[in-house]
Structures are given as C-alpha cells and as structure tokens.
Design a protein around this motif. Structure first.
Motif, PDB file in Angstrom:
ATOM      1  N   PHE A 192       3.013   2.084  -2.013  1.00  0.00           N
ATOM      2  CA  PHE A 192       3.347   2.568  -3.232  1.00  0.00           C
ATOM      3  C   PHE A 192       2.203   2.383  -3.963  1.00  0.00           C
ATOM      4  O   PHE A 192       1.999   2.193  -5.341  1.00  0.00           O
ATOM      5  CB  PHE A 192       4.697   1.972  -4.028  1.00  0.00           C
ATOM      6  N   GLU A 193       0.919   2.493  -3.253  1.00  0.00           N
ATOM      7  CA  GLU A 193      -0.517   2.234  -3.755  1.00  0.00           C
ATOM      8  C   GLU A 193      -0.591   1.192  -4.983  1.00  0.00           C
ATOM      9  O   GLU A 193      -1.329   0.916  -5.918  1.00  0.00           O
ATOM     10  CB  GLU A 193      -0.693   3.339  -4.591  1.00  0.00           C
ATOM     11  N   MET A 194      -0.146  -0.143  -4.512  1.00  0.00           N
ATOM     12  CA  MET A 194      -0.246  -1.506  -5.384  1.00  0.00           C
ATOM     13  C   MET A 194      -0.763  -2.527  -4.381  1.00  0.00           C
ATOM     14  O   MET A 194       0.176  -3.806  -4.126  1.00  0.00           O
ATOM     15  CB  MET A 194       1.107  -1.740  -6.204  1.00  0.00           C
ATOM     16  N   GLY A 195      -1.531  -2.251  -3.459  1.00  0.00           N
ATOM     17  CA  GLY A 195      -2.169  -3.407  -2.464  1.00  0.00           C
ATOM     18  C   GLY A 195      -2.382  -4.733  -3.154  1.00  0.00           C
ATOM     19  O   GLY A 195      -1.844  -5.549  -2.188  1.00  0.00           O
ATOM     20  N   ASN A 215       0.850  -1.047   0.021  1.00  0.00           N
ATOM     21  CA  ASN A 215      -0.036   0.099  -0.013  1.00  0.00           C
ATOM     22  C   ASN A 215       0.622   1.184   0.104  1.00  0.00           C
ATOM     23  O   ASN A 215       0.508   2.118  -0.559  1.00  0.00           O
ATOM     24  CB  ASN A 215      -0.988   0.161   1.169  1.00  0.00           C
TER      25      ASN A 215
END
Length: 491
Positions: free
Chosen positions: A194-197, A192
C-alpha cells in the motif's frame, strides 16, 4: 508409603520472599519440580502458575494461529478453497490442539512432552504434495504412524545424541538467519503493497531497540508481547490498514463435513493412491523432526540452570504426542501438520518456566481465540505476525547457535551444516554433517572414536542414504530431476 496429598515438589517449593530476586525464585522452581511421565500431574501440587507463564502462552497462541493458517492456506490455494474455509479450519484445529493435547497431555499427563505445534519447514512443499495427488488426511495419518514408531523406539533421542554441538549450533544459526530474513522481507512486502514501505522500516528499527533494551534488562522473555504490541501500535499510528473480519462463533465439529465430497475439503476419504503419493513427503516430514526437536531441547538446556534435567523436554515423548495429535487431528478434519511447538518452548525457556503451567494457559487462550474470532485477525496481521516470529523464535535461535559454536572445533561442523543446508535444505545439511562429523572428517576427531561403529557411521550413514533417496525421488536436489515418474514436471 507415599503421601497422596503431598508431592516432592510441594516439599521443595519455597516462598518467593525467601529469594533475593525473582530470577532466583524461578530457577529454584525448575530445580524443585519432578514431573511424572504418563501419570497425572496436578496444578498447585506438582507445579504452580506464575505470571511469566502468560508470555509463552501468548506467544504460542499467536504462533499457532499464524502457522496453522499458513499450512491450511497452502493446501487450500491449489485446491481452490476460500479464505473462509481456511479460517474455519484453523479455528477447528485450535480447538483440537487445545482440548485434546495441549491441556490434557503437556498440562497433566506428561509435562516432559513439549506441546504439539506446527511443522513450518514443510509449508513450501505443500503445493508439490497437492500437485502429486496427495491428500491431507493421508499425509497426516502417515506422518503420525511414522512419527509414533520413531518415538516409541527412541529413535529421536538416538539421533539427538549423535548430533554434536557444532552441527546443532550451525543448524540453529541457519534456521534463525533464514527465518529472520524471510520475516523482514514479508514485512516490507506488506508495507510496500500500500506504498508505505517506511512503516516496515520504522517498526523493525523500533523492535531492534526494544529487544536490545530487554536484553540489557535481562527481560527478553517479554519480547513477544511487548514487541508485537509496539509493532501494532506503530503501524496503526502511521496509518497502516487493519480491520476485524472474523466474528465469534463455533466451527463445524463434524468430521463428515470436513471430509465430504461436496463440503469441507471437498475431497472425500483418501484411497490407496493418495497414501502412495504422500509417502515420500511423510518420511521427509518425520526426518525433519529430529533436528527440530533437538534444537528445542538444547535451547532449554542453554537457558535453564543446573540440576534441571527432570523438567527438560523429552524428545521421544514429544514425538509420540505430536504423532498422536497428527493422526487425531487429520482424521477429525484438520489440515495442520504437527511438530514440536517452537513458539511455545523457546519463550518458555527464556522465561525460565517449565512446560505444564504455560501449556494449560496456552490451551485456554487457544480456545478463547478460536471461539471469539477477533484475536485471529490481529495475530495474522503482518506487523504482529512477523515481529512475534522474529523476536520469539528466530533471533533466540541465532543467539543459541552462536553460543553453541564458541568453543573447540564446533565452527567447522557449523560451517558445513550451513553450507549444505543452503545447497539443498536443513534435512540434507543436518544428515550429511552428522555423518561427516561422527566419522571425524570435520569437528572433534576424538568424539567420533567414542561412538562405536553404530553411532559413528552405521546409523548416520543409513539415515543419510534414506533421506537422499526420498529427496531424490521427489526432486528436491537442485538441478536433478526426480526419479519417480509421477513427480516429473511437478518439482
């Protein structure tokens, strides 16, 4: 007269071709071995290397980098030390562990002593230790002295004998579940960031399927290398950021550098006040050893075949080695806090391999990783780190705990140890439940009658009271302020 060139193991050893399966061969190897305590044990005469030994060696090396980095970073952050210092100290610690203790002791002098690893449960307390005026060298020396006393007096094996299957099983369940949840949370926090959970979800789901398949094929000892490799491949394929930053080199080997006032730790040598500040934490750290060491030995017993008592981990010998490693490492300048090496012994038990051969390989891999540098970046990368701990330590702990609580009234003791561990911590849960269990208040009432007064209430009662006093002194009881003035406002 004994034959110097021939050992009992050489006479009992049989060729792989004589067995119908490799599993049968590995089990016979465990039964054939007869390690010598505190005497030389030589490769190919007293034990052999098998390719399965690479599994615990790889897992242990990854775990070593991860856990020592966590310990040193926990010290470094409140002291204002840089990430470069952390990496340098970890590399130094790995060389100390590999050369002096992993290869020398567990590989040659005493294969019944598990490798001296890292005391993970103490990590959350390190900021409190620093805030209370503690010093890494003072803490290490005190832990080493107390642990050595416990080991030579056989106090560790005594406490292990007083711990029932229900208590031990419940402790394994608690540690396995808490550790598993923590690693899943850490992996999602990383993704999360780097907003790629979704990467964390895909990685964990893929590893679950892989682990289930390995269980089906009875190859779960491959879970760490295959699981970590799969996690790294998926994360890279989905675009997770990664780069190598640690270059090859030799860490500073001069203790004067590490304990200088303007170099290394920048703390100088410890004084009397530092030893007083760390005393409660040292007592607590050594108290945590008994349930930890017991859990590792029990895990061996659950996975090894019958008639293999000679190759089981000796709790007291492991305590002596861990204590010696602690003092030497701390005096030389390392920041590690020693314990039984779980990321080694658990995969080794699953792979049905004894301690010594994998210990030698672990030492070699640790030296390579410390000098090469690049493997350290990969080992601490969250997908590799979290998956290695999940499939190599925490899921096997859950399985072992469930296996130990299947029969009789063990579930009563298991429930209480989990309940009380959630309330305070595993040390409190273990010590309280051992006392209640041995008194016959919970669990098997007949078992307590066979222990005598010393085993039934005197030793468990003293241990429980001492630990409660230590925990109360430093403010570890929720909602209860510490009674030592120096810890008020810190806990």
């Amino acid at each position: 007269m004994s034959d110097v060139k021939s050992s009992g193991y050489q006479r009992k050893h049989k060729s792989r071709q004589l067995f119908s399966s490799r599993a049968d061969y590995l089990e016979h190897e465990l039964q054939a071995m007869a390690p010598k305590r505190w005497r030389p044990n030589y490769p190919f005469r007293d034990y052999r290397f098998e390719w399965e030994d690479l599994v615990p060696a790889t897992a242990a090396t990854i775990g070593k980098i991860v856990m020592v980095a966590a310990i040193v970073a926990a010290f470094a952050a409140p002291l204002g030390l840089s990430d470069a210092f952390v990496i340098a100290n970890v590399r130094f610690e790995m060389l100390i562990a590999a050369v002096f203790f992993v290869i020398l002791f567990s590989g040659f002098l005493n294969p019944n002593a598990n490798l001296a690893g890292t005391h993970g449960p103490l990590i959350p307390l390190i900021p409190l230790i620093v805030a209370s005026g503690g010093h890494p060298m003072a803490l290490g020396i005190m832990i080493g002295i107390l642990g050595f006393i416990l080991g030579i007096t056989k106090g560790g094996s005594l406490l292990a004998k007083l711990t029932s299957n229900g208590v031990c099983g419940g402790l394994l369940l608690y540690l396995g579940f808490i550790g598993l949840m923590a690693q899943i949370k850490n992996l999602f926090s990383w993704a999360n960031g780097f907003e790629m959970g979704y990467i964390a979800f895909v990685v964990i789901l893929s590893v679950i399927i892989l682990y289930a398949y390995l269980e089906h094929m009875q190859k779960r000892w491959l879970a760490i290398p295959l699981g970590s490799g799969l996690a790294a491949a998926i994360a890279l394929a989905l675009g997770a950021p990664f780069e190598f930053t640690t270059t090859p080199g030799m860490p500073n080997l001069n203790p004067a550098y590490w304990w200088g006032t303007d170099s290394g730790w920048q703390l100088g040598l410890p004084e009397l006040s530092h030893f007083l500040a760390v005393a409660p934490f040292a007592v607590l750290a050594v108290a945590m050893w008994s349930p930890d060491f017991l859990g590792h030995r029990v895990f061996q017993q659950l996975n090894y075949p019958p008639k293999t008592d000679k190759v089981l981990m000796n709790i007291d010998d492991t305590m002596c080695v861990a204590a010696s490693r602690q003092v030497v490492g701390s005096v030389l300048g390392g920041g590690n806090i020693a314990s039984s090496w779980g990321t080694y012994i658990i995969p080794a038990s699953i792979a049905k391999r004894p301690i010594p051969a994998g210990a030698v390989l672990t030492g070699i891999l640790c030296i390579v990783a410390a000098l090469w540098g690049y493997p350290m970046d990969l080992a601490v990368w969250p997908p590799v780190l979290s998956v290695a701990l999940m499939v190599g330590v925490f899921i096997p702990l859950l399985e072992a705990g469930m296996q130990m609580t299947r029969e009789g009234k063990t579930t009563q003791s298991a429930a209480i140890v989990i309940f009380s561990s959630v309330l305070v911590n595993p040390v409190f849960g273990w010590s309280l439940t051992v006392l209640l269990d041995n008194l016959g208040i919970i669990g098997c009432k007949e078992r307590g009658k066979t222990l005598g007064h010393i085993g039934r209430w005197i030793v468990p009662g003293i241990v429980f009271l001492v630990l409660c006093l230590v925990m109360a002194a430093i403010g570890m009881f929720p909602g209860v302020p510490p009674f030592l003035p120096s810890f008020r406002g810190i806990a």
